[in-house]
Design a protein around this motif. Structure first.
Motif, mmCIF file in Angstrom:
data_model
loop_
_atom_site.group_PDB
_atom_site.id
_atom_site.type_symbol
_atom_site.label_atom_id
_atom_site.label_comp_id
_atom_site.label_asym_id
_atom_site.label_seq_id
_atom_site.Cartn_x
_atom_site.Cartn_y
_atom_site.Cartn_z
ATOM 1 N N ALA A 240 1.135 -0.789 -0.332
ATOM 2 C CA ALA A 240 -0.193 0.005 0.127
ATOM 3 C C ALA A 240 1.152 0.991 -0.044
ATOM 4 O O ALA A 240 -0.082 1.974 -0.915
ATOM 5 N N VAL A 241 2.241 1.056 0.706
ATOM 6 C CA VAL A 241 2.813 2.230 0.419
ATOM 7 C C VAL A 241 4.149 2.635 -0.256
ATOM 8 O O VAL A 241 3.128 3.821 -0.835
ATOM 9 N N GLU A 242 4.032 1.483 -1.240
ATOM 10 C CA GLU A 242 4.171 1.291 -2.592
ATOM 11 C C GLU A 242 3.634 2.090 -3.345
ATOM 12 O O GLU A 242 3.788 2.921 -4.307
ATOM 13 N N ALA A 243 2.240 1.716 -3.382
ATOM 14 C CA ALA A 243 1.420 2.635 -4.328
ATOM 15 C C ALA A 243 1.188 3.637 -3.916
ATOM 16 O O ALA A 243 0.826 4.843 -5.118
ATOM 17 N N ALA A 244 0.751 3.977 -3.280
ATOM 18 C CA ALA A 244 0.389 5.679 -2.939
ATOM 19 C C ALA A 244 1.679 6.513 -3.106
ATOM 20 O O ALA A 244 1.584 7.569 -3.601
ATOM 21 N N SER A 245 2.990 6.262 -3.061
ATOM 22 C CA SER A 245 4.418 6.466 -3.511
ATOM 23 C C SER A 245 3.941 6.710 -5.279
ATOM 24 O O SER A 245 4.276 8.096 -5.576
ATOM 25 N N GLU A 246 3.835 5.626 -5.600
ATOM 26 C CA GLU A 246 3.878 5.856 -7.165
ATOM 27 C C GLU A 246 2.647 6.654 -7.849
ATOM 28 O O GLU A 246 2.957 7.299 -8.539
ATOM 29 N N LEU A 247 1.408 6.800 -6.905
ATOM 30 C CA LEU A 247 0.334 7.534 -6.964
ATOM 31 C C LEU A 247 0.753 9.053 -7.452
ATOM 32 O O LEU A 247 0.848 10.221 -7.956
ATOM 33 N N PHE A 248 1.299 8.727 -6.083
ATOM 34 C CA PHE A 248 1.958 10.743 -5.559
ATOM 35 C C PHE A 248 2.591 11.179 -7.053
ATOM 36 O O PHE A 248 2.947 12.520 -7.471
ATOM 37 N N ARG A 249 3.593 10.299 -7.311
ATOM 38 C CA ARG A 249 4.828 10.439 -8.745
ATOM 39 C C ARG A 249 3.996 10.996 -9.865
ATOM 40 O O ARG A 249 4.744 11.851 -10.684
ATOM 41 N N GLU A 250 3.650 10.070 -9.687
ATOM 42 C CA GLU A 250 3.121 9.777 -11.118
ATOM 43 C C GLU A 250 1.456 11.127 -11.151
ATOM 44 O O GLU A 250 2.120 11.968 -12.451
ATOM 45 N N ALA A 251 1.383 11.492 -10.111
ATOM 46 C CA ALA A 251 1.014 12.637 -10.233
ATOM 47 C C ALA A 251 1.339 14.653 -10.508
ATOM 48 O O ALA A 251 1.182 15.244 -10.774
ATOM 49 N N ALA A 252 2.852 14.215 -9.661
ATOM 50 C CA ALA A 252 3.536 15.886 -9.017
ATOM 51 C C ALA A 252 4.060 15.573 -11.539
ATOM 52 O O ALA A 252 4.023 16.469 -11.460
ATOM 53 N N ASP A 253 4.896 14.312 -11.470
ATOM 54 C CA ASP A 253 4.495 14.463 -13.163
ATOM 55 C C ASP A 253 3.476 14.986 -14.629
ATOM 56 O O ASP A 253 4.541 15.326 -14.852
ATOM 57 N N ALA A 254 3.120 14.889 -13.944
ATOM 58 C CA ALA A 254 1.427 14.759 -14.658
ATOM 59 C C ALA A 254 1.301 16.780 -14.311
ATOM 60 O O ALA A 254 0.283 17.417 -15.099
ATOM 61 N N GLY A 255 1.806 17.150 -13.584
ATOM 62 C CA GLY A 255 1.883 18.544 -13.490
ATOM 63 C C GLY A 255 0.395 18.823 -11.918
ATOM 64 O O GLY A 255 -0.344 19.667 -12.571
ATOM 65 N N ALA A 256 -0.260 18.274 -11.393
ATOM 66 C CA ALA A 256 -1.427 17.788 -10.971
ATOM 67 C C ALA A 256 -1.455 19.143 -10.187
ATOM 68 O O ALA A 256 -0.194 20.133 -9.962
ATOM 69 N N SER A 257 -3.074 19.611 -9.702
ATOM 70 C CA SER A 257 -2.753 20.700 -8.589
ATOM 71 C C SER A 257 -2.993 20.269 -7.590
ATOM 72 O O SER A 257 -2.414 19.435 -7.169
ATOM 73 N N HIS B 241 -0.462 9.172 1.279
ATOM 74 C CA HIS B 241 0.527 8.542 1.428
ATOM 75 C C HIS B 241 1.788 8.390 2.933
ATOM 76 O O HIS B 241 2.242 7.976 3.219
ATOM 77 N N VAL B 242 1.151 9.236 4.016
ATOM 78 C CA VAL B 242 1.771 9.017 5.186
ATOM 79 C C VAL B 242 0.401 8.252 6.051
ATOM 80 O O VAL B 242 1.277 7.716 7.218
ATOM 81 N N GLN B 243 -0.703 8.721 5.828
ATOM 82 C CA GLN B 243 -1.724 7.846 5.999
ATOM 83 C C GLN B 243 -1.178 5.677 6.526
ATOM 84 O O GLN B 243 -0.979 5.014 6.927
ATOM 85 N N CYS B 244 -0.501 5.985 5.208
ATOM 86 C CA CYS B 244 -0.148 4.041 4.362
ATOM 87 C C CYS B 244 1.078 3.824 4.952
ATOM 88 O O CYS B 244 1.295 2.804 5.869
ATOM 89 N N LEU B 245 1.742 5.519 5.209
ATOM 90 C CA LEU B 245 3.507 5.274 5.878
ATOM 91 C C LEU B 245 2.813 4.962 7.779
ATOM 92 O O LEU B 245 3.680 3.924 7.906
ATOM 93 N N ALA B 246 1.818 5.045 7.896
ATOM 94 C CA ALA B 246 2.030 5.247 9.577
ATOM 95 C C ALA B 246 1.428 3.110 9.742
ATOM 96 O O ALA B 246 2.091 2.738 10.821
#
Length: 282
Positions: A161-178, A189-194
């Motif tokens: 779950a942590v790995e998936a949340a990290s990948e999702l964040f990176r993809e959104a950042a690369d795509a120029g998300a708000s 990601h913080v919740q999954c990491l905890a």
């Protein structure tokens, strides 16, 4: 053509997984009879080879359909000829459907038999192997090891779950998300990491406890048993799913065969009734 029960229809009513008959070359016989060829031991139905009519003539499929339009009174009108030609076409369609369904039934029966045999092999291997593995660990140690193994699986899920949340964040950042979107993904990601860190701590505690209880050698034996058991159940579930699929396909193919057979018998009765009312039958 009077309806005549066939061996194929009897097989369907009994529900036995017997191979369905199909047409093959051979001497013409009455509809519903069986013939055997020494070169092929599999039973075939003469329904797909010929139809015995009320006036004593025989309609032969796949070889001499033209004889149906050539047979009869040369003074018959064009409507009668067109009707018989249409009957011939429909009969051939029903026979083709029956033969295709028979091929499917035989294939699905073969698949079902193979999957059933594989299930029996799996069950037998597990019965023999699990007994040897269980002799190396006590029931109390096995219970403790299973609890630790369950915690291992929760830890693995949290890590994924942590790995998936990290990948999702990176993809959104690369795509120029708000910024709002990135903030939301960051919180996830913080919740999954905890949850991952908590599962990691619980697992370490469980591993220390079970190691003190069983010792490293007994713990390894228990873990080996648990992992083999898990693989066994996974493989068994796959085989069970394949068996269920083959059974559904077999039922569907049998239903198609029966539907085509019913249509052929219905047409046979219609032709017989029409000929009985024809002036030529007087």
């Amino acid at each position: 053509l009077p309806p005549h029960p066939t061996p194929a229809a009897h097989s369907m009513a009994s529900g036995e997984p017997a191979a369905l008959p199909m047409a093959r070359p051979g001497a013409p016989k009455a509809c519903g009879e069986w013939e055997e060829d020494e070169s092929d031991a599999s039973p075939r139905s003469c329904c797909s080879a010929c139809l015995s009519c009320a006036d004593g003539t025989t309609v032969v499929s796949d070889r001499s359909w033209e004889s149906l339009s050539e047979r009869g009174d040369p003074d018959s009108d064009s409507d009668s000829e067109a009707c018989e030609l249409n009957d011939t076409t429909i009969i051939q369609q029903h026979l083709d459907s029956m033969n295709a369904a028979s091929d499917d039934v035989n294939a699905f029966q073969t698949d079902l038999a193979a999957h059933t045999e594989l299930r029996q092999e799996l069950v037998g291997l597990w019965a023999a192997g699990s007994g040897r593995l269980l002799r190396r660990v006590s029931s109390k140690g096995l219970a403790a090891a299973k609890a630790c193994h369950a915690q291992q699986r929760r830890y693995q899920s949290a890590l994924e779950a942590v790995e998936a949340a990290s990948e999702l964040f990176r993809e959104a950042a690369d795509a120029g998300a708000s910024e709002e979107k990135l903030e939301h993904l960051s919180q996830i990601h913080v919740q999954c990491l905890a949850q991952y860190q908590e599962a990691q701590q619980v697992l370490r505690h469980a591993q220390k406890s079970v190691t003190r209880l069983l010792g490293k050698k007994a713990l390894k034996a228990a873990m080996d048993y648990i992992e083999v058991e898990a693989r066994y159940h996974e493989e068994l579930a796959e085989v069970e799913a394949a068996i269920s699929g083959s059974q559904r396909q077999l039922t569907g193919a049998k239903a198609k065969y029966q539907q085509a057979l019913g249509g052929l018998e219905s047409l046979s009765e219609t032709i017989h009734t029409r000929r009985a009312r024809s002036p030529l039958s007087a």
